[in-house]
Design a protein around this motif. Sequence first.
Motif, PDB file in Angstrom:
ATOM      1  N   LYS A 166       0.417  -0.978   0.089  1.00  0.00           N
ATOM      2  CA  LYS A 166       0.521   0.212   0.272  1.00  0.00           C
ATOM      3  C   LYS A 166       0.712   1.153   0.238  1.00  0.00           C
ATOM      4  O   LYS A 166       1.222   1.841   0.907  1.00  0.00           O
ATOM      5  N   GLU A 190       1.014   5.080  -0.401  1.00  0.00           N
ATOM      6  CA  GLU A 190      -0.082   6.403  -0.173  1.00  0.00           C
ATOM      7  C   GLU A 190       0.870   7.970  -0.503  1.00  0.00           C
ATOM      8  O   GLU A 190       1.797   7.980  -0.226  1.00  0.00           O
ATOM      9  N   TRP A 191      -0.504   8.820  -1.580  1.00  0.00           N
ATOM     10  CA  TRP A 191       0.347   9.923  -1.613  1.00  0.00           C
ATOM     11  C   TRP A 191      -0.699  10.692  -1.810  1.00  0.00           C
ATOM     12  O   TRP A 191      -1.469  10.482  -1.993  1.00  0.00           O
ATOM     13  N   GLN A 197      -3.212  13.283  -2.387  1.00  0.00           N
ATOM     14  CA  GLN A 197      -4.262  13.824  -3.954  1.00  0.00           C
ATOM     15  C   GLN A 197      -4.477  14.471  -4.898  1.00  0.00           C
ATOM     16  O   GLN A 197      -4.614  14.406  -5.392  1.00  0.00           O
TER      17      GLN A 197
END
Length: 69
Positions: free
Chosen positions: A21, A23-24, A26
């Motif tokens: 996973k 994440e960054w 939006q």
Amino acid sequence: TACFKKIPDVESVTQHDNEIKIEWSQEKDLRDEITKSIVENKLGLIEMRPLAMHIEDLYLKVISGGVEQ
């Protein structure tokens, strides 16, 4: 997972079994950079998909007119 942490704007990387996973923000689209890192590191890619939107994000998008009802 270390190769993904080197990508600018990646906020977190977690691994559970065979799933990673990443994440960054939006506001960014890092799919090209992530795919390039997968190929360069010969990791193999089965699927890349966005996580479900948080209910608060969806609500804000709906009330701001960003989602057709």
